[in-house]
Design a protein around this motif. Sequence first.
Motif, PDB file in Angstrom:
ATOM      1  N   TYR A  46     -29.689  17.635  -8.046  1.00 18.21           N
ATOM      2  CA  TYR A  46     -30.767  18.612  -8.128  1.00 18.21           C
ATOM      3  C   TYR A  46     -30.438  19.502  -9.317  1.00 18.21           C
ATOM      4  O   TYR A  46     -29.297  19.946  -9.452  1.00 18.21           O
ATOM      5  N   LEU A  48     -31.102  22.695 -12.108  1.00 21.44           N
ATOM      6  CA  LEU A  48     -31.686  23.986 -12.475  1.00 21.44           C
ATOM      7  C   LEU A  48     -31.429  24.258 -13.942  1.00 21.44           C
ATOM      8  O   LEU A  48     -30.273  24.186 -14.382  1.00 21.44           O
ATOM      9  N   LEU A  50     -31.476  27.289 -16.520  1.00 25.36           N
ATOM     10  CA  LEU A  50     -31.601  28.745 -16.645  1.00 25.36           C
ATOM     11  C   LEU A  50     -31.675  29.197 -18.093  1.00 25.36           C
ATOM     12  O   LEU A  50     -31.571  30.393 -18.384  1.00 25.36           O
ATOM     13  N   ALA A  61     -35.561  18.972 -15.283  1.00 24.97           N
ATOM     14  CA  ALA A  61     -35.006  19.865 -14.274  1.00 24.97           C
ATOM     15  C   ALA A  61     -35.945  19.960 -13.083  1.00 24.97           C
ATOM     16  O   ALA A  61     -37.167  19.865 -13.240  1.00 24.97           O
ATOM     17  N   ILE A  63     -35.941  22.701 -11.229  1.00 26.85           N
ATOM     18  CA  ILE A  63     -36.411  24.072 -11.417  1.00 26.85           C
ATOM     19  C   ILE A  63     -36.055  24.489 -12.834  1.00 26.85           C
ATOM     20  O   ILE A  63     -34.892  24.401 -13.245  1.00 26.85           O
ATOM     21  N   ASP A  64     -37.080  24.909 -13.576  1.00 30.01           N
ATOM     22  CA  ASP A  64     -36.885  25.252 -14.983  1.00 30.01           C
ATOM     23  C   ASP A  64     -37.391  26.674 -15.211  1.00 30.01           C
ATOM     24  O   ASP A  64     -38.556  26.970 -14.943  1.00 30.01           O
ATOM     25  N   VAL A 100     -36.069  30.723  -5.615  1.00 32.30           N
ATOM     26  CA  VAL A 100     -35.398  29.574  -6.213  1.00 32.30           C
ATOM     27  C   VAL A 100     -34.343  29.029  -5.261  1.00 32.30           C
ATOM     28  O   VAL A 100     -34.272  27.828  -4.992  1.00 32.30           O
ATOM     29  N   VAL A 104     -33.612  25.335  -3.439  1.00 32.21           N
ATOM     30  CA  VAL A 104     -32.344  24.609  -3.536  1.00 32.21           C
ATOM     31  C   VAL A 104     -31.808  24.317  -2.138  1.00 32.21           C
ATOM     32  O   VAL A 104     -31.401  23.190  -1.837  1.00 32.21           O
ATOM     33  N   VAL A 116     -26.340  23.208 -12.839  1.00 30.89           N
ATOM     34  CA  VAL A 116     -27.000  24.393 -13.395  1.00 30.89           C
ATOM     35  C   VAL A 116     -26.636  24.551 -14.866  1.00 30.89           C
ATOM     36  O   VAL A 116     -25.465  24.655 -15.225  1.00 30.89           O
TER      37      VAL A 116
END
Length: 271
Positions: A46, A48, A50, A61, A63-64, A100, A104, A116
Amino acid sequence: QNASTSTDQAEKTPVVILCIGMAGSGKTTLMQRLNSHLHSRNTPPYILNLDPAVSHMPYSANIDIRDTVDYKEVMKQYNLGPNGGILTALNLFTTKFDQVLAFVEKRAASVDYVLVDTPGQIEIFTWSASGSIITDAIASSLPTVVAYIIDTPRTTAPATFMSNMLYACSILYKTRLPFILVFNKIDVEPHDFAIEWMHDFQAYQAALDEKGRDEQGEMAYTSSLMSSMSLVLDEFYNNLRAVGVSAMTGEGMKDFFSAVEEAKKEYETDY
Ligand code: GDP
Ligand code: MG
Protein backbone atom coordinates in the motif's frame (compact mmCIF):
# COMPACT_ATOMS: atom_id res chain seq x y z
CA GLN A 1 -0.81 1.15 20.22
CA ASN A 2 -2.77 -1.58 18.51
CA ALA A 3 0.38 -2.68 16.67
CA SER A 4 1.73 -4.64 19.60
CA THR A 5 -1.59 -6.17 20.61
CA SER A 6 -2.17 -7.96 17.32
CA THR A 7 -1.33 -11.46 18.46
CA ASP A 8 -4.11 -12.75 16.23
CA GLN A 9 -2.27 -14.78 13.59
CA ALA A 10 -5.11 -14.56 11.09
CA GLU A 11 -4.74 -10.81 10.79
CA LYS A 12 -1.35 -9.78 9.62
CA THR A 13 0.27 -6.59 10.73
CA PRO A 14 2.05 -4.80 7.93
CA VAL A 15 5.19 -2.84 8.46
CA VAL A 16 5.43 0.76 7.33
CA ILE A 17 8.62 1.71 5.51
CA LEU A 18 9.14 5.44 5.78
CA CYS A 19 11.61 6.57 3.10
CA ILE A 20 13.61 9.58 4.22
CA GLY A 21 16.71 11.02 2.59
CA MET A 22 18.42 14.02 1.05
CA ALA A 23 17.13 15.38 -2.25
CA GLY A 24 18.30 13.17 -5.06
CA SER A 25 19.29 10.26 -2.82
CA GLY A 26 16.80 8.09 -4.70
CA LYS A 27 13.74 7.82 -2.44
CA THR A 28 11.24 7.88 -5.28
CA THR A 29 13.26 5.51 -7.45
CA LEU A 30 13.59 3.12 -4.52
CA MET A 31 9.83 3.29 -3.91
CA GLN A 32 9.34 2.20 -7.50
CA ARG A 33 11.86 -0.61 -7.08
CA LEU A 34 10.28 -1.83 -3.84
CA ASN A 35 6.88 -1.65 -5.44
CA SER A 36 7.84 -3.75 -8.44
CA HIS A 37 9.80 -6.19 -6.27
CA LEU A 38 6.80 -6.70 -3.98
CA HIS A 39 4.48 -7.11 -6.95
CA SER A 40 6.73 -9.84 -8.30
CA ARG A 41 6.55 -11.54 -4.90
CA ASN A 42 2.76 -11.30 -5.07
CA THR A 43 2.58 -9.03 -2.05
CA PRO A 44 1.67 -5.64 -3.51
CA PRO A 45 2.26 -2.86 -1.01
CA TYR A 46 0.00 0.00 0.00
CA ILE A 47 1.64 3.24 -1.09
CA LEU A 48 1.51 6.80 0.22
CA ASN A 49 3.13 9.70 -1.56
CA LEU A 50 3.75 12.70 0.68
CA ASP A 51 5.76 14.72 -1.85
CA PRO A 52 3.51 17.47 -3.23
CA ALA A 53 6.13 18.57 -5.75
CA VAL A 54 7.11 15.34 -7.46
CA SER A 55 6.71 15.89 -11.19
CA HIS A 56 7.41 12.40 -12.46
CA MET A 57 6.21 9.57 -10.28
CA PRO A 58 7.30 6.16 -11.56
CA TYR A 59 4.81 4.20 -9.43
CA SER A 60 1.16 4.69 -8.65
CA ALA A 61 0.25 5.60 -5.09
CA ASN A 62 -2.89 4.52 -3.25
CA ILE A 63 -2.89 7.86 -1.51
CA ASP A 64 -1.20 10.82 -3.17
CA ILE A 65 -0.87 14.21 -1.48
CA ARG A 66 -1.11 15.76 -4.95
CA ASP A 67 -4.72 14.62 -5.20
CA THR A 68 -5.56 16.77 -2.19
CA VAL A 69 -3.33 19.82 -2.52
CA ASP A 70 -1.76 21.56 -5.47
CA TYR A 71 1.41 23.14 -4.12
CA LYS A 72 1.67 25.54 -7.05
CA GLU A 73 -1.80 26.87 -6.24
CA VAL A 74 -0.74 27.11 -2.61
CA MET A 75 2.33 29.13 -3.68
CA LYS A 76 0.17 31.57 -5.61
CA GLN A 77 -2.54 31.85 -2.99
CA TYR A 78 -0.19 32.47 -0.07
CA ASN A 79 2.50 34.23 -2.09
CA LEU A 80 5.18 31.67 -1.23
CA GLY A 81 8.31 30.32 -2.84
CA PRO A 82 8.64 26.64 -3.75
CA ASN A 83 9.79 25.46 -0.32
CA GLY A 84 7.09 27.47 1.45
CA GLY A 85 4.55 26.07 -0.99
CA ILE A 86 5.63 22.50 -0.36
CA LEU A 87 5.68 22.96 3.41
CA THR A 88 2.26 24.63 3.44
CA ALA A 89 0.87 21.88 1.21
CA LEU A 90 2.18 19.32 3.70
CA ASN A 91 0.63 21.29 6.57
CA LEU A 92 -2.75 21.36 4.82
CA PHE A 93 -2.54 17.63 4.16
CA THR A 94 -1.64 16.97 7.79
CA THR A 95 -4.94 18.48 8.92
CA LYS A 96 -6.63 15.59 7.11
CA PHE A 97 -4.19 12.91 8.12
CA ASP A 98 -6.67 11.17 10.43
CA GLN A 99 -8.71 10.35 7.32
CA VAL A 100 -5.61 9.13 5.52
CA LEU A 101 -4.74 6.91 8.44
CA ALA A 102 -8.27 5.50 8.48
CA PHE A 103 -7.78 4.41 4.85
CA VAL A 104 -4.45 2.82 5.64
CA GLU A 105 -5.83 1.03 8.68
CA LYS A 106 -8.74 -0.31 6.65
CA ARG A 107 -6.29 -1.94 4.25
CA ALA A 108 -3.71 -2.89 6.86
CA ALA A 109 -4.85 -6.47 7.36
CA SER A 110 -4.51 -7.29 3.68
CA VAL A 111 -1.00 -5.98 2.97
CA ASP A 112 2.48 -6.83 4.23
CA TYR A 113 4.06 -3.48 3.53
CA VAL A 114 3.04 0.15 3.52
CA LEU A 115 5.52 2.35 1.67
CA VAL A 116 5.76 6.07 2.31
CA ASP A 117 7.61 8.52 0.06
CA THR A 118 8.52 11.91 1.53
CA PRO A 119 9.28 15.34 0.00
CA GLY A 120 12.49 15.67 -2.01
CA GLN A 121 14.05 18.17 0.39
CA ILE A 122 14.65 16.25 3.58
CA GLU A 123 14.21 19.10 6.07
CA ILE A 124 10.66 19.79 4.91
CA PHE A 125 9.71 16.48 6.43
CA THR A 126 12.23 16.01 9.21
CA TRP A 127 12.22 19.56 10.63
CA SER A 128 8.56 20.48 10.36
CA ALA A 129 5.71 20.06 12.79
CA SER A 130 3.72 18.32 10.05
CA GLY A 131 6.47 15.81 9.41
CA SER A 132 6.57 14.95 13.12
CA ILE A 133 2.79 14.75 13.40
CA ILE A 134 2.55 12.45 10.38
CA THR A 135 5.44 10.28 11.57
CA ASP A 136 4.01 9.94 15.07
CA ALA A 137 0.51 9.24 13.75
CA ILE A 138 1.74 6.47 11.45
CA ALA A 139 4.07 4.96 14.03
CA SER A 140 1.42 4.83 16.73
CA SER A 141 -0.92 3.03 14.37
CA LEU A 142 1.42 0.48 12.74
CA PRO A 143 4.96 -0.84 13.21
CA THR A 144 7.10 1.66 11.37
CA VAL A 145 10.72 1.61 10.31
CA VAL A 146 12.72 4.48 8.89
CA ALA A 147 14.69 3.75 5.72
CA TYR A 148 17.28 6.48 5.55
CA ILE A 149 18.39 6.63 1.91
CA ILE A 150 21.96 7.69 1.19
CA ASP A 151 23.44 8.75 -2.13
CA THR A 152 26.50 6.50 -1.82
CA PRO A 153 28.57 7.96 -4.70
CA ARG A 154 28.15 11.41 -3.19
CA THR A 155 29.18 10.42 0.31
CA THR A 156 32.64 8.96 -0.27
CA ALA A 157 34.48 11.94 1.21
CA PRO A 158 35.07 11.27 4.93
CA ALA A 159 33.71 14.67 6.01
CA THR A 160 30.58 14.34 3.86
CA PHE A 161 30.09 10.84 5.17
CA MET A 162 30.18 12.11 8.72
CA SER A 163 27.68 14.93 8.06
CA ASN A 164 25.32 12.47 6.48
CA MET A 165 25.66 10.05 9.42
CA LEU A 166 25.10 12.86 11.91
CA TYR A 167 21.97 13.86 10.06
CA ALA A 168 20.77 10.26 10.12
CA CYS A 169 21.62 10.14 13.81
CA SER A 170 19.50 13.21 14.51
CA ILE A 171 16.55 11.58 12.77
CA LEU A 172 16.99 8.36 14.71
CA TYR A 173 16.90 10.19 18.03
CA LYS A 174 14.06 12.44 16.92
CA THR A 175 11.80 9.65 15.68
CA ARG A 176 13.05 6.90 18.01
CA LEU A 177 11.99 4.38 15.39
CA PRO A 178 13.86 1.30 14.15
CA PHE A 179 16.29 2.55 11.59
CA ILE A 180 17.91 1.22 8.43
CA LEU A 181 20.74 2.98 6.64
CA VAL A 182 20.16 2.34 2.97
CA PHE A 183 23.25 2.96 0.87
CA ASN A 184 21.71 3.49 -2.54
CA LYS A 185 23.26 3.61 -6.02
CA ILE A 186 25.74 0.80 -5.38
CA ASP A 187 25.64 0.19 -9.14
CA VAL A 188 27.75 3.36 -9.31
CA GLU A 189 29.72 3.09 -6.06
CA PRO A 190 29.84 -0.01 -3.84
CA HIS A 191 29.19 0.78 -0.19
CA ASP A 192 32.07 -1.30 1.20
CA PHE A 193 33.96 1.83 2.25
CA ALA A 194 30.98 2.93 4.34
CA ILE A 195 30.65 -0.42 6.09
CA GLU A 196 34.38 -0.41 6.77
CA TRP A 197 34.26 3.11 8.23
CA MET A 198 31.31 2.20 10.42
CA HIS A 199 32.90 -0.93 11.81
CA ASP A 200 36.53 0.07 11.95
CA PHE A 201 37.13 3.36 13.66
CA GLN A 202 40.81 3.35 12.74
CA ALA A 203 40.08 2.89 9.05
CA TYR A 204 37.82 5.91 9.18
CA GLN A 205 40.42 7.83 11.13
CA ALA A 206 43.03 7.00 8.51
CA ALA A 207 40.79 8.18 5.68
CA LEU A 208 40.11 11.35 7.61
CA ASP A 209 43.79 11.98 8.32
CA GLU A 210 44.66 11.54 4.70
CA LYS A 211 42.15 14.17 3.64
CA GLY A 212 42.41 16.33 6.74
CA ARG A 213 46.04 17.46 6.60
CA ASP A 214 46.93 20.83 5.15
CA GLU A 215 49.97 21.56 2.94
CA GLN A 216 52.34 21.51 5.92
CA GLY A 217 50.98 18.13 6.89
CA GLU A 218 49.36 19.52 10.03
CA MET A 219 46.02 18.16 11.13
CA ALA A 220 43.41 20.77 10.39
CA TYR A 221 41.07 21.82 13.19
CA THR A 222 38.07 20.38 11.39
CA SER A 223 39.66 16.97 11.32
CA SER A 224 40.17 16.80 15.06
CA LEU A 225 36.58 17.88 15.54
CA MET A 226 35.56 15.15 13.14
CA SER A 227 37.48 12.49 14.96
CA SER A 228 35.76 13.33 18.24
CA MET A 229 32.42 13.31 16.44
CA SER A 230 33.13 9.91 14.99
CA LEU A 231 33.43 8.54 18.53
CA VAL A 232 29.93 9.82 19.18
CA LEU A 233 28.74 8.05 16.07
CA ASP A 234 30.07 4.73 17.29
CA GLU A 235 27.12 4.43 19.66
CA PHE A 236 24.77 5.34 16.81
CA TYR A 237 26.19 2.65 14.52
CA ASN A 238 25.48 0.06 17.18
CA ASN A 239 21.81 0.94 17.06
CA LEU A 240 21.05 0.28 13.45
CA ARG A 241 21.53 -1.88 10.42
CA ALA A 242 23.03 -0.89 7.10
CA VAL A 243 22.36 -2.31 3.65
CA GLY A 244 23.52 -1.50 0.14
CA VAL A 245 21.01 -1.35 -2.69
CA SER A 246 20.59 -0.09 -6.19
CA ALA A 247 17.15 1.31 -6.83
CA MET A 248 18.19 1.34 -10.46
CA THR A 249 19.21 -2.31 -10.94
CA GLY A 250 17.36 -3.93 -8.04
CA GLU A 251 20.53 -5.23 -6.42
CA GLY A 252 20.28 -5.69 -2.65
CA MET A 253 16.52 -6.17 -2.35
CA LYS A 254 16.93 -9.36 -0.33
CA ASP A 255 19.21 -7.64 2.19
CA PHE A 256 16.88 -4.69 2.35
CA PHE A 257 13.85 -6.79 3.22
CA SER A 258 15.75 -8.88 5.78
CA ALA A 259 16.78 -5.62 7.44
CA VAL A 260 13.15 -4.51 7.45
CA GLU A 261 12.06 -7.76 9.09
CA GLU A 262 14.76 -7.40 11.72
CA ALA A 263 13.85 -3.79 12.35
CA LYS A 264 10.21 -4.75 12.68
CA LYS A 265 11.11 -7.24 15.43
CA GLU A 266 12.87 -4.48 17.29
CA TYR A 267 9.66 -2.49 17.08
CA GLU A 268 7.65 -5.32 18.54
CA THR A 269 9.94 -5.73 21.53
CA ASP A 270 10.18 -2.00 22.16
CA TYR A 271 6.53 -1.09 22.23
P1 GDP B 1 14.59 11.57 -4.47
O1 GDP B 1 14.70 13.05 -4.59
O2 GDP B 1 15.26 11.09 -3.22
O3 GDP B 1 13.20 11.06 -4.61
O4 GDP B 1 15.46 10.94 -5.66
P2 GDP B 1 14.99 10.30 -7.04
O5 GDP B 1 14.40 8.96 -6.84
O6 GDP B 1 14.17 11.29 -7.78
O7 GDP B 1 16.40 10.06 -7.76
C1 GDP B 1 17.31 11.09 -8.01
C2 GDP B 1 18.22 10.71 -9.16
O8 GDP B 1 19.04 9.60 -8.79
C3 GDP B 1 17.45 10.28 -10.39
O9 GDP B 1 18.13 10.78 -11.52
C4 GDP B 1 17.53 8.76 -10.36
O10 GDP B 1 17.47 8.20 -11.63
C5 GDP B 1 18.88 8.55 -9.73
N1 GDP B 1 18.95 7.26 -9.00
C6 GDP B 1 18.13 6.83 -8.03
N2 GDP B 1 18.49 5.61 -7.59
C7 GDP B 1 19.58 5.24 -8.30
C8 GDP B 1 20.44 4.09 -8.31
O11 GDP B 1 20.28 3.12 -7.57
N3 GDP B 1 21.49 4.11 -9.18
C9 GDP B 1 21.72 5.14 -10.01
N4 GDP B 1 22.76 5.05 -10.84
N5 GDP B 1 20.94 6.25 -10.03
C10 GDP B 1 19.89 6.30 -9.20
MG1 MG C 1 11.36 11.96 -4.64
